[in-house]
Design a protein around this motif. Structure first.
Motif, short mmCIF file in Angstrom:
data_model
loop_
_atom_site.label_atom_id
_atom_site.label_comp_id
_atom_site.label_asym_id
_atom_site.label_seq_id
_atom_site.Cartn_x
_atom_site.Cartn_y
_atom_site.Cartn_z
N ARG A 266 0.83 -1.20 0.00
CA ARG A 266 0.00 0.00 0.00
C ARG A 266 0.87 1.26 0.00
O ARG A 266 0.61 2.20 -0.75
CB ARG A 266 -0.91 0.00 1.22
CG ARG A 266 -1.92 1.11 1.19
CD ARG A 266 -2.72 1.17 2.46
NE ARG A 266 -2.53 2.52 2.95
CZ ARG A 266 -2.20 2.87 4.17
NH1 ARG A 266 -2.03 1.97 5.08
NH2 ARG A 266 -2.05 4.11 4.50
N GLU A 267 1.91 1.26 0.82
CA GLU A 267 2.79 2.43 0.88
C GLU A 267 3.56 2.63 -0.42
O GLU A 267 3.77 3.75 -0.86
CB GLU A 267 3.76 2.30 2.05
CG GLU A 267 3.10 2.45 3.40
CD GLU A 267 2.45 3.81 3.57
OE1 GLU A 267 3.08 4.82 3.23
OE2 GLU A 267 1.29 3.84 4.03
N ARG A 268 3.99 1.54 -1.04
CA ARG A 268 4.71 1.69 -2.32
C ARG A 268 3.80 2.17 -3.43
O ARG A 268 4.21 2.94 -4.29
CB ARG A 268 5.36 0.37 -2.70
CG ARG A 268 6.54 0.08 -1.83
CD ARG A 268 7.46 -0.88 -2.47
NE ARG A 268 8.65 -1.03 -1.65
CZ ARG A 268 9.59 -1.90 -1.88
NH1 ARG A 268 9.47 -2.70 -2.91
NH2 ARG A 268 10.63 -1.98 -1.10
N LEU A 269 2.55 1.71 -3.43
CA LEU A 269 1.61 2.18 -4.43
C LEU A 269 1.29 3.66 -4.21
O LEU A 269 1.15 4.42 -5.18
CB LEU A 269 0.33 1.36 -4.41
CG LEU A 269 0.44 -0.05 -4.99
CD1 LEU A 269 -0.82 -0.84 -4.72
CD2 LEU A 269 0.73 0.02 -6.47
N ARG A 270 1.16 4.08 -2.96
CA ARG A 270 0.88 5.48 -2.66
C ARG A 270 2.03 6.39 -3.04
O ARG A 270 1.82 7.50 -3.53
CB ARG A 270 0.57 5.65 -1.18
CG ARG A 270 -0.83 5.28 -0.80
CD ARG A 270 -1.12 5.56 0.66
NE ARG A 270 -0.81 6.95 0.97
CZ ARG A 270 -0.41 7.36 2.16
NH1 ARG A 270 -0.24 6.50 3.13
NH2 ARG A 270 -0.16 8.62 2.38
N SER A 271 3.26 5.95 -2.83
CA SER A 271 4.41 6.81 -3.08
C SER A 271 4.88 6.75 -4.53
O SER A 271 5.72 7.54 -4.94
CB SER A 271 5.57 6.43 -2.16
OG SER A 271 6.05 5.16 -2.49
N GLY A 272 4.39 5.79 -5.31
CA GLY A 272 4.78 5.68 -6.70
C GLY A 272 6.07 4.92 -6.91
O GLY A 272 6.60 4.89 -8.00
N ARG A 273 6.63 4.30 -5.88
CA ARG A 273 7.88 3.56 -6.02
C ARG A 273 7.65 2.15 -6.55
O ARG A 273 8.59 1.40 -6.72
CB ARG A 273 8.60 3.47 -4.68
CG ARG A 273 9.21 4.78 -4.26
CD ARG A 273 9.98 4.64 -3.01
NE ARG A 273 9.00 4.50 -1.91
CZ ARG A 273 9.30 3.99 -0.74
NH1 ARG A 273 10.49 3.56 -0.48
NH2 ARG A 273 8.38 3.91 0.20
N PHE A 274 6.41 1.79 -6.81
CA PHE A 274 6.11 0.46 -7.29
C PHE A 274 6.02 0.41 -8.82
O PHE A 274 5.93 -0.64 -9.41
CB PHE A 274 4.79 0.00 -6.66
CG PHE A 274 4.59 -1.48 -6.70
CD1 PHE A 274 5.43 -2.31 -5.99
CD2 PHE A 274 3.56 -2.03 -7.42
CE1 PHE A 274 5.25 -3.68 -6.01
CE2 PHE A 274 3.37 -3.40 -7.44
CZ PHE A 274 4.22 -4.22 -6.73
N SER A 275 6.06 1.58 -9.44
CA SER A 275 5.93 1.61 -10.89
C SER A 275 7.21 1.09 -11.56
O SER A 275 8.27 1.05 -10.96
CB SER A 275 5.65 3.04 -11.36
OG SER A 275 6.71 3.87 -10.97
N ARG A 276 7.07 0.70 -12.82
CA ARG A 276 8.21 0.16 -13.57
C ARG A 276 9.23 1.24 -13.89
O ARG A 276 8.86 2.37 -14.20
CB ARG A 276 7.73 -0.46 -14.86
CG ARG A 276 6.89 -1.67 -14.66
CD ARG A 276 6.54 -2.25 -15.98
NE ARG A 276 5.66 -3.39 -15.79
CZ ARG A 276 5.34 -4.23 -16.75
NH1 ARG A 276 5.81 -4.06 -17.95
NH2 ARG A 276 4.55 -5.23 -16.50
N PRO A 277 10.49 0.90 -13.85
CA PRO A 277 11.51 1.89 -14.25
C PRO A 277 11.48 2.10 -15.76
O PRO A 277 10.99 1.27 -16.52
CB PRO A 277 12.82 1.25 -13.81
CG PRO A 277 12.54 -0.21 -13.71
CD PRO A 277 11.07 -0.35 -13.38
N ALA A 278 12.01 3.22 -16.18
CA ALA A 278 12.06 3.53 -17.62
C ALA A 278 12.94 2.50 -18.33
O ALA A 278 13.95 2.06 -17.79
CB ALA A 278 12.58 4.93 -17.84
N SER A 279 12.54 2.13 -19.52
CA SER A 279 13.32 1.12 -20.25
C SER A 279 14.67 1.70 -20.68
O SER A 279 14.77 2.86 -21.06
CB SER A 279 12.54 0.65 -21.48
OG SER A 279 12.34 1.74 -22.35
N ARG A 280 15.68 0.87 -20.64
CA ARG A 280 17.03 1.29 -21.02
C ARG A 280 17.32 0.81 -22.43
O ARG A 280 17.03 -0.30 -22.79
CB ARG A 280 18.07 0.69 -20.07
CG ARG A 280 17.88 1.17 -18.67
CD ARG A 280 18.90 0.54 -17.78
NE ARG A 280 18.66 0.91 -16.40
CZ ARG A 280 19.30 0.40 -15.39
NH1 ARG A 280 20.25 -0.51 -15.60
NH2 ARG A 280 19.03 0.76 -14.17
#
Length: 85
Positions: free
Chosen positions: A70-84
């Motif tokens: 829940r905390e990761r979804l709220r803070s946005g840290r759960f999203s995928r990193p940009a593709s390299r």
């Protein structure tokens, strides 16, 4: 290295109590509840399934994982990193 970032050697008031971690206290309460239910089951006062008797042991980690997600979804840290590329 700045002395402001070093908190290890900070002088503490002898009357000041150290902070209590909530997760340790919660796990102690859940384990105590398990022990109480375990004793009641073995003594014959409860006719519950062992799933319910052991539920305090597995509800703690499930609750903690739910909180972390829940905390990761709220803070946005759960999203995928940009593709390299």
């Amino acid at each position: 290295m700045s002395t402001d970032s070093v908190h290890f050697f900070r002088q503490r008031n002898p009357d000041e109590r150290p902070p209590v971690r909530l997760s340790i206290t919660a796990y102690a309460v859940l384990f105590t509840a398990f022990l109480g239910l375990f004793v009641l089951k073995l003594s014959g006062f409860l006719d519950w399934s062992w799933w319910w008797i052991s539920s305090p042991l597995w509800l703690g980690p499930i609750g903690q994982l739910t909180w972390i997600l829940r905390e990761r979804l709220r803070s946005g840290r759960f999203s995928r990193p940009a593709s390299r590329r």
